[in-house]
Design an enzyme around this catalytic site. Sequence first.
Site, PDB file in Angstrom:
ATOM      1  N   LYS A  20       0.859  -1.189   0.000  1.00  0.00           N
ATOM      2  CA  LYS A  20       0.000   0.000   0.000  1.00  0.00           C
ATOM      3  C   LYS A  20       0.896   1.241   0.000  1.00  0.00           C
ATOM      4  O   LYS A  20       1.535   1.558   0.999  1.00  0.00           O
ATOM      5  CB  LYS A  20      -0.924   0.067   1.225  1.00  0.00           C
ATOM      6  CG  LYS A  20      -2.021   1.116   0.993  1.00  0.00           C
ATOM      7  CD  LYS A  20      -2.559   1.777   2.245  1.00  0.00           C
ATOM      8  CE  LYS A  20      -1.828   2.979   2.714  1.00  0.00           C
ATOM      9  NZ  LYS A  20      -1.812   4.151   1.834  1.00  0.00           N
ATOM     10  N   GLY A  45       7.086   4.895   8.040  1.00  0.00           N
ATOM     11  CA  GLY A  45       6.318   6.138   8.120  1.00  0.00           C
ATOM     12  C   GLY A  45       6.555   6.851   9.427  1.00  0.00           C
ATOM     13  O   GLY A  45       7.574   6.631  10.103  1.00  0.00           O
ATOM     14  N   THR A  80       2.131   7.130  13.752  1.00  0.00           N
ATOM     15  CA  THR A  80       1.367   6.147  12.955  1.00  0.00           C
ATOM     16  C   THR A  80       1.906   4.745  13.228  1.00  0.00           C
ATOM     17  O   THR A  80       1.132   3.794  13.407  1.00  0.00           O
ATOM     18  CB  THR A  80       1.476   6.425  11.436  1.00  0.00           C
ATOM     19  OG1 THR A  80       1.440   7.815  11.198  1.00  0.00           O
ATOM     20  CG2 THR A  80       0.382   5.737  10.660  1.00  0.00           C
ATOM     21  N   GLY A  81       3.226   4.618  13.276  1.00  0.00           N
ATOM     22  CA  GLY A  81       3.846   3.316  13.501  1.00  0.00           C
ATOM     23  C   GLY A  81       3.438   2.710  14.838  1.00  0.00           C
ATOM     24  O   GLY A  81       3.170   1.507  14.928  1.00  0.00           O
ATOM     25  N   GLU A  99       9.926   1.182  10.508  1.00  0.00           N
ATOM     26  CA  GLU A  99      10.986   2.145  10.172  1.00  0.00           C
ATOM     27  C   GLU A  99      10.360   3.523  10.296  1.00  0.00           C
ATOM     28  O   GLU A  99       9.534   3.906   9.463  1.00  0.00           O
ATOM     29  CB  GLU A  99      11.472   1.917   8.741  1.00  0.00           C
ATOM     30  CG  GLU A  99      12.251   0.629   8.549  1.00  0.00           C
ATOM     31  CD  GLU A  99      13.654   0.731   9.107  1.00  0.00           C
ATOM     32  OE1 GLU A  99      14.072  -0.202   9.798  1.00  0.00           O
ATOM     33  OE2 GLU A  99      14.308   1.742   8.861  1.00  0.00           O
ATOM     34  N   CYS A 110      13.911  10.642   6.336  1.00  0.00           N
ATOM     35  CA  CYS A 110      13.852  10.231   7.752  1.00  0.00           C
ATOM     36  C   CYS A 110      15.192  10.432   8.432  1.00  0.00           C
ATOM     37  O   CYS A 110      15.250  10.742   9.612  1.00  0.00           O
ATOM     38  CB  CYS A 110      13.414   8.776   7.850  1.00  0.00           C
ATOM     39  SG  CYS A 110      14.377   7.682   6.802  1.00  0.00           S
ATOM     40  N   GLU A 155      10.495  16.089  14.650  1.00  0.00           N
ATOM     41  CA  GLU A 155      10.834  15.919  13.236  1.00  0.00           C
ATOM     42  C   GLU A 155      10.015  16.911  12.406  1.00  0.00           C
ATOM     43  O   GLU A 155       8.790  16.916  12.477  1.00  0.00           O
ATOM     44  CB  GLU A 155      10.501  14.490  12.811  1.00  0.00           C
ATOM     45  CG  GLU A 155      10.861  14.206  11.371  1.00  0.00           C
ATOM     46  CD  GLU A 155      10.545  12.774  10.980  1.00  0.00           C
ATOM     47  OE1 GLU A 155       9.421  12.304  11.267  1.00  0.00           O
ATOM     48  OE2 GLU A 155      11.405  12.127  10.369  1.00  0.00           O
TER      49      GLU A 155
HETATM   50  P1  NDP Z   1       2.598   8.320   7.580  1.00  0.00           P
HETATM   51  O1  NDP Z   1       2.864   7.557   8.825  1.00  0.00           O
HETATM   52  O2  NDP Z   1       1.582   9.382   7.617  1.00  0.00           O
HETATM   53  O3  NDP Z   1       2.161   7.329   6.405  1.00  0.00           O
HETATM   54  C1  NDP Z   1       2.935   6.200   6.043  1.00  0.00           C
HETATM   55  C2  NDP Z   1       2.031   5.175   5.396  1.00  0.00           C
HETATM   56  O4  NDP Z   1       1.120   4.688   6.370  1.00  0.00           O
HETATM   57  C3  NDP Z   1       1.172   5.738   4.267  1.00  0.00           C
HETATM   58  O5  NDP Z   1       1.016   4.758   3.269  1.00  0.00           O
HETATM   59  C4  NDP Z   1      -0.144   6.002   4.973  1.00  0.00           C
HETATM   60  O6  NDP Z   1      -1.257   6.047   4.109  1.00  0.00           O
HETATM   61  C5  NDP Z   1      -0.212   4.813   5.898  1.00  0.00           C
HETATM   62  N1  NDP Z   1      -1.104   4.959   7.049  1.00  0.00           N
HETATM   63  C6  NDP Z   1      -1.523   6.101   7.644  1.00  0.00           C
HETATM   64  N2  NDP Z   1      -2.350   5.807   8.684  1.00  0.00           N
HETATM   65  C7  NDP Z   1      -2.441   4.453   8.743  1.00  0.00           C
HETATM   66  C8  NDP Z   1      -3.148   3.539   9.584  1.00  0.00           C
HETATM   67  N3  NDP Z   1      -3.913   3.949  10.580  1.00  0.00           N
HETATM   68  N4  NDP Z   1      -3.006   2.222   9.353  1.00  0.00           N
HETATM   69  C9  NDP Z   1      -2.224   1.773   8.354  1.00  0.00           C
HETATM   70  N5  NDP Z   1      -1.549   2.588   7.509  1.00  0.00           N
HETATM   71  C10 NDP Z   1      -1.638   3.916   7.712  1.00  0.00           C
HETATM   72  O7  NDP Z   1       4.014   8.865   7.111  1.00  0.00           O
HETATM   73  P2  NDP Z   1       4.306   9.810   5.852  1.00  0.00           P
HETATM   74  O8  NDP Z   1       3.806   9.169   4.604  1.00  0.00           O
HETATM   75  O9  NDP Z   1       3.854  11.174   6.202  1.00  0.00           O
HETATM   76  O10 NDP Z   1       5.902   9.745   5.782  1.00  0.00           O
HETATM   77  C11 NDP Z   1       6.718  10.552   6.512  1.00  0.00           C
HETATM   78  C12 NDP Z   1       7.234   9.845   7.747  1.00  0.00           C
HETATM   79  O11 NDP Z   1       7.896   8.635   7.383  1.00  0.00           O
HETATM   80  C13 NDP Z   1       8.269  10.641   8.507  1.00  0.00           C
HETATM   81  O12 NDP Z   1       8.002  10.580   9.885  1.00  0.00           O
HETATM   82  C14 NDP Z   1       9.568   9.919   8.212  1.00  0.00           C
HETATM   83  O13 NDP Z   1      10.548  10.095   9.194  1.00  0.00           O
HETATM   84  C15 NDP Z   1       9.122   8.511   8.105  1.00  0.00           C
HETATM   85  N6  NDP Z   1      10.079   7.738   7.335  1.00  0.00           N
HETATM   86  C16 NDP Z   1      10.884   6.816   7.968  1.00  0.00           C
HETATM   87  C17 NDP Z   1      11.863   6.132   7.256  1.00  0.00           C
HETATM   88  C18 NDP Z   1      12.778   5.132   7.906  1.00  0.00           C
HETATM   89  O14 NDP Z   1      13.422   4.367   7.179  1.00  0.00           O
HETATM   90  N7  NDP Z   1      12.913   5.108   9.216  1.00  0.00           N
HETATM   91  C19 NDP Z   1      12.054   6.381   5.837  1.00  0.00           C
HETATM   92  C20 NDP Z   1      11.183   7.387   5.297  1.00  0.00           C
HETATM   93  C21 NDP Z   1      10.225   8.013   6.023  1.00  0.00           C
HETATM   94  P3  NDP Z   1      -1.790   7.468   3.546  1.00  0.00           P
HETATM   95  O15 NDP Z   1      -0.726   8.019   2.713  1.00  0.00           O
HETATM   96  O16 NDP Z   1      -2.999   7.075   2.783  1.00  0.00           O
HETATM   97  O17 NDP Z   1      -2.088   8.311   4.752  1.00  0.00           O
END
Ligand code: NDP
Length: 491
Positions: free
Chosen positions: A181, A234, A238-239, A256, A290, A390
Amino acid sequence: MVDSGRASWDVAAFSARSHSLLLAAEGGLESRDPATGELVATVGVSSIAEVDDGIARAGSAVRRSAWRNDGALRARVLFRWAARMREQSERLAELLTREQGKTIGQARGELASSISMIEYNAGLARAIYGRSLALKEGVHGVMLREPVGVVAAITPWNYPLNLTIRAVAPALAAGNAVLVKPASLTPAIVVAAMQLLADDELPADIAAVVVGPGGTVGDRMVTHPEIDMIAFTGDSTTGINVMKSAADGLKRVSLELGGKSPNIVFADADMEKALAGAENAIFSAAGQICTAGSRLLLERSIRDEFLERLVARADAMRVGDGLDPATEMGPLVSREQKRTVLDYIGIGRSEGTVLAGGTAVEDGGLEHGNFVRPTIVADLPSDSRLVAEEVFGPVLAVQTFETEEEAVEIANASEFGLACGLWTNDLNRTWRLGRAIESGTIWINTYHHFYGEMEVGGFKRSGIGRQQGVEGLLEFTETKHLNFDSNPTLW
Ligand code: NDP
């Protein structure tokens, strides 16, 4: 179908075979170019029924096909996927820039590292060894590595291709089925790349893409009883929620998450190299990484000279459309992200001193995009939100230290532990700090160099588990003990 004023994209046309991996009806989610606001792509949104169906079919496929037991088959499929991606890499890079905003050079880099990641895991697919041990007379134990089953890969928008492939390639190499997804802001690049996985030797339903909001489609994947593992990349909050939801089904999770990485420069460092490194650490991909080096820790004696030169570099950076080869920093991914970043800059203005940038770009033909100037803020109190949280934008918080001990203390005074940069010519110090700093990656006299072979991941609130490398692949396996007893009597 995908449409735009500058180019016309048909994501489905990336399919190498007639079979589409996208489980969705026509139309739905619109991707917009963050540099211009133009429509880049319209991608079908999956219904919950389509998600459920995809999960059920993936479960059946991974149990019944040869996929889970045939490493050579998996290697062939993955190597061919990499080859098709390479053939299409220029088109994919352009789509990535149009949809996400990063510069075309950065998009090409993301393509190259994604292809390399597929090839690395394709090689590993044939080398997932177990272990065996003679336990006592007539008794042998064999430890096997088996696929986990059906993996849900949920990925973010900042490195949409790389972070998807970083989960999908090892999950497939280990013999799992995968449902991906992508983030709702960047679905087209993921769908286009996944379509290229379609292959005569890929068993039906082993891989699929579902598109839709995290709160519905993502949540369904996390809570569905037939999903065995969630590979989530993400935001930390959210994680944590994903992990809570997954707990009911006792599902395996790999997380991650976010970071607030310190980039530490000592007075004995090569200043020219450290300046280039500090600029890259925070302004690359407009800070939407990130691992962004978003906290610059400077030894007091070099603070003024270093900042003067870094501010000059930031002011000179060319901000613009990522497709323009002269652009050094592209836009933020969305209007919401731009607003968030400007709010954080507001905190910097009231609590510290804005030395560079600090504003949106509203002229020069960039008024329709989400552009914010490279920003440097100093003199912040240590409890400022700009130091702790962040931002995910081109905003650097500067801190200073007097001693090595103080540098470690400031670096570790964070709820995150994803990455760190160290700039020094003292070899013994690199060892001391390399051990003392709580972080999954520590770059020494470099920054932002990733290798598919080397594991990455977070300490503390930055995540659980490791991605990339051998450990990253083994995350997608279960360990099973087969015990052989050839003795005539058991007890
Ligand atoms: P989000 O946590 O908002 O979204 C990540 C993914 O999770 C998206 O596909 C999102 O869908 C989905 N999602 C959101 N809510 C839910 C839920 N309740 N259940 C299941 N899936 C869900 O992160 P961002 O997309 O805003 O990305 C930025 C973040 O990612 C930053 O905090 C960054 O640090 C982190 N990140 C970490 C990395 C690492 O390797 N440690 C690498 C890159 C980024 P939708 O888009 O539809 O909301």
